[in-house]
Structure formats: structure tokens, C-alpha cells
Design a protein around this motif. Structure first.
Motif, PDB file in Angstrom:
ATOM      1  N   ARG A  21       9.876  -0.203   9.871  1.00  0.00           N
ATOM      2  CA  ARG A  21       9.877   1.130  10.286  1.00  0.00           C
ATOM      3  C   ARG A  21       9.567   2.227   8.950  1.00  0.00           C
ATOM      4  NH1 ARG A  21      14.272  -1.202  13.155  1.00  0.00           N
ATOM      5  NH2 ARG A  21      14.326  -0.901  15.421  1.00  0.00           N
ATOM      6  N   VAL A  22       8.386   2.004   8.546  1.00  0.00           N
ATOM      7  CA  VAL A  22       7.906   2.781   7.323  1.00  0.00           C
ATOM      8  C   VAL A  22       6.933   3.791   7.721  1.00  0.00           C
ATOM      9  CG1 VAL A  22       9.060   1.122   5.710  1.00  0.00           C
ATOM     10  CG2 VAL A  22       6.503   0.980   6.595  1.00  0.00           C
ATOM     11  N   ASN A  37      -0.300 -13.676  -7.758  1.00  0.00           N
ATOM     12  CA  ASN A  37      -0.089 -13.234  -6.397  1.00  0.00           C
ATOM     13  C   ASN A  37      -1.272 -12.161  -5.868  1.00  0.00           C
ATOM     14  OD1 ASN A  37       2.298 -14.893  -5.877  1.00  0.00           O
ATOM     15  ND2 ASN A  37       3.300 -13.352  -7.115  1.00  0.00           N
ATOM     16  N   SER A  38      -1.484 -11.979  -4.686  1.00  0.00           N
ATOM     17  CA  SER A  38      -2.118 -10.797  -4.254  1.00  0.00           C
ATOM     18  C   SER A  38      -1.175  -9.480  -3.926  1.00  0.00           C
ATOM     19  CB  SER A  38      -2.874 -11.082  -2.859  1.00  0.00           C
ATOM     20  OG  SER A  38      -3.743 -12.270  -2.920  1.00  0.00           O
ATOM     21  N   ASN A  39      -1.430  -8.356  -4.803  1.00  0.00           N
ATOM     22  CA  ASN A  39      -0.569  -7.422  -4.656  1.00  0.00           C
ATOM     23  C   ASN A  39      -1.516  -5.993  -4.393  1.00  0.00           C
ATOM     24  OD1 ASN A  39       2.142  -7.961  -6.082  1.00  0.00           O
ATOM     25  ND2 ASN A  39       0.937  -9.332  -6.676  1.00  0.00           N
ATOM     26  N   PHE A  40      -0.786  -5.149  -3.779  1.00  0.00           N
ATOM     27  CA  PHE A  40      -1.493  -3.861  -3.656  1.00  0.00           C
ATOM     28  C   PHE A  40      -0.535  -2.748  -3.487  1.00  0.00           C
ATOM     29  CE2 PHE A  40      -3.128  -7.645  -1.104  1.00  0.00           C
ATOM     30  CZ  PHE A  40      -4.408  -7.398  -0.881  1.00  0.00           C
ATOM     31  N   PHE A  41      -1.065  -1.681  -3.845  1.00  0.00           N
ATOM     32  CA  PHE A  41      -0.407  -0.319  -3.536  1.00  0.00           C
ATOM     33  C   PHE A  41      -0.497  -0.063  -2.194  1.00  0.00           C
ATOM     34  CE2 PHE A  41      -0.997   0.125  -8.430  1.00  0.00           C
ATOM     35  CZ  PHE A  41      -0.131  -0.031  -8.796  1.00  0.00           C
ATOM     36  N   LEU A  42       0.653   0.476  -1.798  1.00  0.00           N
ATOM     37  CA  LEU A  42       0.601   1.044  -0.268  1.00  0.00           C
ATOM     38  C   LEU A  42       1.272   2.269  -0.094  1.00  0.00           C
ATOM     39  CD1 LEU A  42       0.599   0.007   2.805  1.00  0.00           C
ATOM     40  CD2 LEU A  42       2.701  -0.936   2.778  1.00  0.00           C
ATOM     41  N   THR A  43       0.427   3.090   0.452  1.00  0.00           N
ATOM     42  CA  THR A  43       0.874   4.356   0.764  1.00  0.00           C
ATOM     43  C   THR A  43       1.000   4.446   2.359  1.00  0.00           C
ATOM     44  OG1 THR A  43      -0.161   5.021  -1.163  1.00  0.00           O
ATOM     45  CG2 THR A  43       0.619   6.821   0.628  1.00  0.00           C
ATOM     46  N   THR A  44       2.255   4.919   2.823  1.00  0.00           N
ATOM     47  CA  THR A  44       2.457   5.073   4.117  1.00  0.00           C
ATOM     48  C   THR A  44       2.982   6.489   4.407  1.00  0.00           C
ATOM     49  OG1 THR A  44       4.867   4.708   4.229  1.00  0.00           O
ATOM     50  CG2 THR A  44       3.565   2.750   4.621  1.00  0.00           C
ATOM     51  N   GLN A  50       5.365  10.992   3.033  1.00  0.00           N
ATOM     52  CA  GLN A  50       4.625   9.893   2.322  1.00  0.00           C
ATOM     53  C   GLN A  50       5.718   9.170   1.341  1.00  0.00           C
ATOM     54  OE1 GLN A  50       0.531  10.680   0.594  1.00  0.00           O
ATOM     55  NE2 GLN A  50       1.642  10.304  -1.409  1.00  0.00           N
ATOM     56  N   ARG A  51       5.596   7.791   1.432  1.00  0.00           N
ATOM     57  CA  ARG A  51       6.104   6.911   0.767  1.00  0.00           C
ATOM     58  C   ARG A  51       5.087   5.743   0.190  1.00  0.00           C
ATOM     59  NH1 ARG A  51      11.043   4.428   4.341  1.00  0.00           N
ATOM     60  NH2 ARG A  51      11.436   3.711   2.396  1.00  0.00           N
ATOM     61  N   GLU A  52       5.746   5.375  -1.027  1.00  0.00           N
ATOM     62  CA  GLU A  52       4.809   4.531  -2.029  1.00  0.00           C
ATOM     63  C   GLU A  52       5.403   3.182  -2.013  1.00  0.00           C
ATOM     64  OE1 GLU A  52       3.860   6.942  -5.281  1.00  0.00           O
ATOM     65  OE2 GLU A  52       1.657   6.807  -4.573  1.00  0.00           O
TER      66      GLU A  52
END
Length: 335
Positions: A21-22, A37-44, A50-52
């Protein structure tokens, strides 16, 4: 933190809608640093907010191994240590599955890394590392450092064919010395607990607060394990408190980190006696892993293996110094 497994924005949104629930993902950006690892910056976006976050897909670690790392981060965060906090999904699970890989979301820390740290940066790290060690004392899970001596013993034979004769002699003689050290009663007596084991300059962030840098937090706990706290500090010293060209200790930064660490947790006599060997152990650990990554690489987008000779120089430097005086009067090393 290279990208081995690609993920699209549509795939992430389908995964988020089902499990969290983001809100809706509006941006997904691969992170190029690191190699595990596979890493990503995610913005929702959710309700105008807006959250990061950081989204991680795990390439080596199994789903069964991951609760140790993630619950340790959750534990430390609840204790007030500045680390990313994992988000539990709708089923209250701390890790899920995405594109065939174990995956999790953690909060994104603020600030930036300093690859040329000042004495103040080293003091902040020393203080926070000691507090992190003590905060982990009542953590209920236990898992050995998976990149400790058993891994060195199995990996050194794999990299030896890629070494010249001098490197071969150095790595084998140091491995024998470390096996004897790890088998000693003094080593066994050293205090231990959950440790980061990879607290390099690019795994720490700093925030500018009222014109002065303050600690933003520690991240990338995926090499963590229960280990000697002295090893964790030695790994950190070997990256933060050195001249990068030579690998030799920078005395001002070294003294600052040691003193601030010991202001929180003083060394026991056995730790003082073991300090030089532990600095060598920390150097050997990363020389072996960098040789392995460099000569036996995996394919990944944005992957650039680190230069192994950097930690070869550090190991040689540590072997040449007889005493680093790991106490509150640590102002110099004795050749």
C-alpha cells in the motif's frame, strides 16, 4: 548494486498493487554502484504524496537467508540507528518475489556519500558504528558472516591461477596466518554480534544540517553477519582512514574514528592484542573478493568490477606495520 535482472515500471506497478500500500510507481531508476544485487531507486505517488524507496532484487542470497539481513535492519531502525527500514507487504512478509527473484522495498535515506571523507565524517562513522554494535546485542536471529574465513579458504584456490608468483605467495601466506589467528583462543574470546561487514564510504550517507555534515545513515546490509566487532571496525578503517594511492593509514582520520568508537564502546585487552591481525584479515577479505569479481565475473548491466590491486596494497601495508595502537591514544603507527 549493479542491475542483473531488469524490471519495468509496469512490472513494478503490478507487483506493488498486489502486495503493498504505497501507491503507484512513477519512476524507477537502476543503481549502478556495487556488484551483488539488482537495485533501483523507486518513486511512488499516493494521494498527492510522493515517497522514495529502494527496490532490491537479490541475485545471490536465497529467500531463506534474507530474513536475517532485513530483520536486522528493521531491528536497528526501531532502536534509533539510522538505517533503511524494510517495508513489510500486505501479508506482513519482509521479502517477496519479483521477476523470479527474492525482492524487497526499503526506505530511502537522505544525504550523499563522501568518497574523500574528512576527520569529522570518520568521527561520525566511528560513533554510529559502535552504537550499531550495541544496538544489535538483543537481536534474536544469528547468521555467520558468509564471506569470512571459510569462504576465503574455498575462494583463494579459484583465483590463484590468475596471480603472479609474488601475489600467489602473499595470498597463501596470509591465509595460513589468518587460519592460525582464527583458531586461537584470543580470537575466540573477542566480543561479537551483528556486524555490517561492508561499511565502505559508498555505503554511508551524510546530510548537511545547519551548515555542518551529520550522519544520514548506513545502508547495504547484505554482507552483514554475526562476526567479531573488531573485524567490522577494521573493514571500516581500511576504507575510510587511508591514503587511497598507497593504502597506508591516514593518522588524523584513523585517530578520529577510533576515539569516537571507543567513546561508546571501549576495546577489551584481547581486542588491542588482536588489532593488527584483524586489519590484515579485513584487507585479505576484500582482496580475495575483488580478485574473484574481477577474474570470475558475472554479466550485469552497469557492472564495473573494482581493481583488486587496491586491497593487495592495503594488505602489504598492514603486514609491514608492527603496531597500530588501537586505543584512545592512537596517534601514530610504528614501523
Amino acid at each position: 548494486m549493479a542491475v542483473f535482472t531488469s524490471v519495468t515500471l509496469d512490472e513494478v506497478n503490478a507487483w506493488l498493487e498486489k502486495n503493498y500500500r504505497v501507491g503507484t510507481a512513477s519512476e524507477l531508476k537502476g543503481i549502478s554502484s556495487g556488484i551483488e544485487n539488482s537495485n533501483f531507486f523507486l518513486t511512488t505517488q499516493m494521494g498527492g504524496t510522493q515517497r522514495e524507496f529502494v527496490l532490491t532484487l537479490f541475485e545471490r542470497l536465497s529467500k531463506e537467508q534474507l530474513p536475517y539481513y532485513l530483520e536486522l535492519m528493521e531491528h536497528l531502525s526501531k532502536k534509533g540507528i539510522k538505517v533503511p527500514a524494510p517495508l513489510r507487504n500486505n501479508a506482513h512478509q519482509i521479502v517477496g518475489d519479483l521477476n523470479g527473484k527474492p525482492a524487497t522495498i526499503v526506505t530511502k535515506l537522505s544525504g550523499k556519500s563522501f568518497l574523500n571523507p574528512s576527520v569529522r565524517h570518520c568521527e561520525l562513522v566511528g560513533d554510529a558504528l559502535a552504537k550499531m554494535h550495541l544496538a544489535g546485542l538483543d537481536f534474536q536471529l544469528s547468521q555467520a558472516n558468509l564471506r569470512s574465513i571459510d569462504w576465503w579458504k574455498s575462494t583463494v584456490p579459484l583465483v590463484i591461477p590468475h596471480l603472479n608468483s609474488a601475489q600467489d605467495q602473499l595470498i597463501q601466506s596470509e591465509l595460513v596466518a589468518q587460519i592460525n589467528f582464527f583458531n586461537s583462543a584470543e580470537y575466540q574470546s573477542l566480543p561479537s554480534g551483528p556486524s555490517h561487514c561492508d561499511l565502505f564510504r559508498d555505503n554511508v550517507l551524510f546530510d548537511n544540517v545547519s551548515g555542518q555534515d551529520e550522519l544520514g545513515g548506513f545502508f547495504d546490509f547484505y554482507f552483514a553477519g554475526n562476526d567479531k566487532w573488531l573485524f567490522d571496525l577494521a573493514v571500516t578503517i581500511n576504507d575510510w582512514c587511508i591514503d587511497l594511492a598507497t593504502g597506508e593509514i591516514d593518522q588524523a582520520r584513523y585517530a578520529g574514528m577510533i576515539e569516537k568508537y571507543q567513546a561508546v564502546r571501549s576495546f577489551e585487552p584481547a581486542e588491542i592484542n588482536s588489532w593488527n591481525m584483524m586489519l590484515r584479515a579485513a584487507a585479505l577479505r576484500f582482496w580475495v573478493s575483488r580478485l574473484w569479481d574481477y577474474h570470475l565475473p558475472r554479466e550485469a548491466k552497469m557492472l564495473t568490477p573494482h581493481d583488486p590491486t587496491h586491497f593487495e596494497r592495503i594488505l602489504i601495508s598492514r603486514r609491514e606495520v608492527s603496531s597500530y595502537l588501537p586505543n584512545n591514544s592512537a596517534k601514530h603507527a610504528t614501523k
